[in-house]
Design a protein around this motif. Structure first.
Motif, mmCIF file in Angstrom:
data_model
loop_
_atom_site.group_PDB
_atom_site.id
_atom_site.type_symbol
_atom_site.label_atom_id
_atom_site.label_comp_id
_atom_site.label_asym_id
_atom_site.label_seq_id
_atom_site.Cartn_x
_atom_site.Cartn_y
_atom_site.Cartn_z
ATOM 1 N N TYR A 1 17.876 10.323 26.063
ATOM 2 C CA TYR A 1 16.910 10.909 26.984
ATOM 3 C C TYR A 1 16.804 12.397 26.717
ATOM 4 O O TYR A 1 17.806 13.091 26.629
ATOM 5 C CB TYR A 1 17.343 10.646 28.429
ATOM 6 N N THR B 1 22.562 14.038 40.977
ATOM 7 C CA THR B 1 21.536 13.075 41.362
ATOM 8 C C THR B 1 20.158 13.548 40.916
ATOM 9 O O THR B 1 19.813 14.714 41.104
ATOM 10 C CB THR B 1 21.526 12.883 42.890
ATOM 11 N N ASN C 1 13.019 9.510 38.636
ATOM 12 C CA ASN C 1 12.900 9.834 37.219
ATOM 13 C C ASN C 1 12.343 8.643 36.449
ATOM 14 O O ASN C 1 12.459 7.491 36.874
ATOM 15 C CB ASN C 1 14.271 10.227 36.655
ATOM 16 N N ASP D 1 13.348 7.150 33.772
ATOM 17 C CA ASP D 1 14.325 6.141 33.365
ATOM 18 C C ASP D 1 15.255 5.758 34.514
ATOM 19 O O ASP D 1 16.289 5.140 34.310
ATOM 20 C CB ASP D 1 15.140 6.624 32.170
ATOM 21 N N GLY D 2 14.886 6.124 35.734
ATOM 22 C CA GLY D 2 15.697 5.795 36.892
ATOM 23 C C GLY D 2 15.584 4.323 37.265
ATOM 24 O O GLY D 2 14.564 3.674 37.007
ATOM 25 N N ASP E 1 19.172 8.242 41.434
ATOM 26 C CA ASP E 1 20.178 7.751 40.499
ATOM 27 C C ASP E 1 21.161 8.864 40.154
ATOM 28 O O ASP E 1 20.847 10.055 40.280
ATOM 29 C CB ASP E 1 19.522 7.284 39.193
ATOM 30 N N TYR F 1 23.259 10.865 37.307
ATOM 31 C CA TYR F 1 23.126 11.235 35.892
ATOM 32 C C TYR F 1 24.302 12.116 35.475
ATOM 33 O O TYR F 1 25.026 12.667 36.310
ATOM 34 C CB TYR F 1 21.835 12.029 35.667
ATOM 35 N N ASN G 1 21.285 8.765 32.293
ATOM 36 C CA ASN G 1 21.445 7.955 33.490
ATOM 37 C C ASN G 1 22.745 7.160 33.320
ATOM 38 O O ASN G 1 23.009 6.631 32.234
ATOM 39 C CB ASN G 1 20.242 7.025 33.627
ATOM 40 N N ASN H 1 24.273 2.674 38.957
ATOM 41 C CA ASN H 1 23.015 2.838 39.685
ATOM 42 C C ASN H 1 22.332 1.503 39.973
ATOM 43 O O ASN H 1 22.541 0.521 39.263
ATOM 44 C CB ASN H 1 22.075 3.740 38.886
#
Length: 201
Positions: free
Chosen positions: A1, A26, A30, A32-33, A38, A40, A55, A61
């Motif tokens: 990412y 947190t 996002n 890619d959440g 989530d 990170y 993530n 998550n």
């Protein structure tokens, strides 16, 4: 990412490792959440920029709210708050243990001794790893969110929490207990009278 730590969306609840080289925090909404919030991680490079933003994945998550991470001093446990199914109501405290490959394992609920049908948030593990501080609206307290501590017993696990009392707690909301590196100063967040408005440190 290839993103950045700060985005046009919401970021917060950071935990920084003792050496300052890793941040766990947190990010909300996002690309890619997995959910609306989530957890990170990112690493500090030699130029002082946060890189390798990742993530923490589906073992930590969910499609629900996952936030307020804190890490044990030895880096082997991560505690956080989540409103995912499988809890006891509202937001609960969960723990994920580091696997041999360095990734975080499947999160487990801390159980009904710590969690209630209301909200538990803002965990903080003492440097010795024996005391877990957190805020709750479900355990008997002085106001809305109060600060509590649960002691880890090697045989029984986390013991029933104790309200840490005044001056930390008030008739207002008191959250996010943190201790300085020298362990001589405590910081909290509160919306009690005497502040500048809203939540103050």
């Amino acid at each position: 990412y290839g993103g950045t730590v700060n985005t046009p969306r919401d970021e917060g609840a950071p935990y920084v490792s003792a050496d300052g080289g890793t941040i766990i925090y947190t990010q909300c909404w996002n690309e890619d959440g997995l959910g609306d919030a989530d957890i990170y991680t990112a690493s500090l490079d030699a130029q002082g920029k946060w890189q390798r933003i990742q993530n923490l994945g589906e073992l930590v998550n969910t499609k629900y709210w996952d936030s307020n991470p804190t890490i044990s001093t030895d880096g082997e446990e991560m505690f956080f708050s989540s409103d995912r199914p499988g809890g006891f109501g509202g937001t609960d405290l969960w723990v994920s243990k580091r696997l041999r490959n360095g990734k975080w394992g499947t999160a487990k609920n801390l159980g009904p001794g710590v969690n209630t049908s209301d909200d538990e948030k803002g965990p903080y593990l003492s440097p010795a790893g024996t005391e877990l501080y957190f805020s709750s609206t479900g355990h008997p307290g002085l106001g809305g969110h109060d600060l509590f501590v649960s002691v880890r017993d090697t045989k029984k696990g986390w013991l029933p929490p104790t309200n840490i009392g005044r001056p930390f707690n008030s008739s207002a909301d008191d959250l996010f207990f943190r201790v300085s590196a020298l362990e001589d100063t405590v910081y909290i967040t509160s919306n009690r009278d005497g502040g500048l408005g809203g939540y103050d440190l």
